[in-house]
Design a protein around this motif. Sequence first.
Motif, mmCIF file in Angstrom:
data_model
loop_
_atom_site.group_PDB
_atom_site.id
_atom_site.type_symbol
_atom_site.label_atom_id
_atom_site.label_comp_id
_atom_site.label_asym_id
_atom_site.label_seq_id
_atom_site.Cartn_x
_atom_site.Cartn_y
_atom_site.Cartn_z
ATOM 1 N N PHE A 124 0.832 -1.194 0.000
ATOM 2 C CA PHE A 124 0.000 0.000 0.000
ATOM 3 C C PHE A 124 0.869 1.247 0.000
ATOM 4 C CE2 PHE A 124 -3.323 2.905 1.615
ATOM 5 C CZ PHE A 124 -4.349 2.534 0.761
ATOM 6 N N MET A 125 0.293 2.351 -0.460
ATOM 7 C CA MET A 125 1.029 3.616 -0.441
ATOM 8 C C MET A 125 1.500 3.887 0.980
ATOM 9 S SD MET A 125 -2.111 6.327 -1.004
ATOM 10 C CE MET A 125 -3.364 5.340 -1.813
ATOM 11 N N LEU A 185 -5.444 9.063 -4.681
ATOM 12 C CA LEU A 185 -6.392 8.159 -4.030
ATOM 13 C C LEU A 185 -6.378 8.271 -2.507
ATOM 14 C CD1 LEU A 185 -6.078 5.007 -6.310
ATOM 15 C CD2 LEU A 185 -7.815 6.794 -6.328
ATOM 16 N N TRP A 186 -5.467 9.070 -1.958
ATOM 17 C CA TRP A 186 -5.450 9.306 -0.522
ATOM 18 C C TRP A 186 -6.335 10.495 -0.162
ATOM 19 C CZ3 TRP A 186 -4.482 6.156 3.192
ATOM 20 C CH2 TRP A 186 -4.281 6.603 4.486
ATOM 21 N N LYS A 187 -6.704 11.282 -1.163
ATOM 22 C CA LYS A 187 -7.522 12.487 -0.944
ATOM 23 C C LYS A 187 -9.006 12.114 -0.900
ATOM 24 C CE LYS A 187 -4.316 15.532 -3.348
ATOM 25 N NZ LYS A 187 -4.171 16.500 -4.421
ATOM 26 N N GLN A 188 -9.345 11.186 -0.035
ATOM 27 C CA GLN A 188 -10.711 10.734 0.138
ATOM 28 C C GLN A 188 -11.019 10.744 1.628
ATOM 29 O OE1 GLN A 188 -11.744 7.216 -2.412
ATOM 30 N NE2 GLN A 188 -9.542 6.943 -2.459
ATOM 31 N N SER A 189 -12.239 10.389 1.969
ATOM 32 C CA SER A 189 -12.594 10.293 3.379
ATOM 33 C C SER A 189 -11.823 9.130 4.016
ATOM 34 C CB SER A 189 -14.091 10.052 3.544
ATOM 35 O OG SER A 189 -14.420 8.734 3.130
ATOM 36 N N GLU A 205 -12.993 6.703 5.673
ATOM 37 C CA GLU A 205 -13.699 5.449 5.393
ATOM 38 C C GLU A 205 -13.338 4.925 4.005
ATOM 39 O OE1 GLU A 205 -15.243 8.284 6.546
ATOM 40 O OE2 GLU A 205 -15.402 7.581 8.609
ATOM 41 N N GLN A 206 -13.260 5.811 3.028
ATOM 42 C CA GLN A 206 -12.904 5.406 1.665
ATOM 43 C C GLN A 206 -11.458 4.920 1.595
ATOM 44 O OE1 GLN A 206 -14.143 9.200 -0.045
ATOM 45 N NE2 GLN A 206 -15.549 8.090 -1.394
ATOM 46 N N ARG A 207 -10.560 5.604 2.297
ATOM 47 C CA ARG A 207 -9.150 5.191 2.310
ATOM 48 C C ARG A 207 -9.002 3.819 2.953
ATOM 49 N NH1 ARG A 207 -8.062 10.788 4.325
ATOM 50 N NH2 ARG A 207 -7.791 9.794 6.365
ATOM 51 N N GLN A 208 -9.705 3.615 4.055
ATOM 52 C CA GLN A 208 -9.619 2.332 4.743
ATOM 53 C C GLN A 208 -10.215 1.213 3.885
ATOM 54 O OE1 GLN A 208 -10.643 2.481 8.855
ATOM 55 N NE2 GLN A 208 -9.542 0.588 9.235
#
Length: 166
Positions: free
Chosen positions: A9-10, A118-122, A124-127
């Motif tokens: 993962f990043m 793709l890290w610029k999300q909520s 919950e979305q990142r998890q």
Amino acid sequence: MTSIALIGFMGSGKSTIGYQLASQNHRKFIDLDDEITKFEGREIATIFAQDGEEYFRHVEEKILNQFSEANVIVATGGGIVMNQNSREILKNCFHTIWLEVSYNVVENRLRLDDTRPLWKQSKEQRQALFERRQGLYEECADMRVSVNERSPNQIATEIEGSISFI
């Protein structure tokens, strides 16, 4: 000798560990994201914004394939496993090492990073993204190395001890 690909993962340390591993073993290091940026002539965030993730994954696959027989150490992007063809290349053409990291460590490492589309999300979305990729990393990995609370040197030493660089 087989090319080595580092996946994870990043924020798992693929570039840092890849560079150290390559230096210690006199092999060429390739950062796939840097190669994509050079090939495209634009930053990854711009590629995502202008052409989308699907286009990016296609370019990523193409660049990965160029190094499949190059006897190098490649740090891949965290999402490379999202493309089926890239997974096949990783499984068939590389010795693939999964740098396994916990979500909490990633979140701490990337808390101030605003360069990753793709890290610029909520949260919950990142998890959810993190969890969705775990099985794909496992599918591709020839070896799994935990990177939590360990230095790049400790991780590189473990990898060296498990792989013949002759």
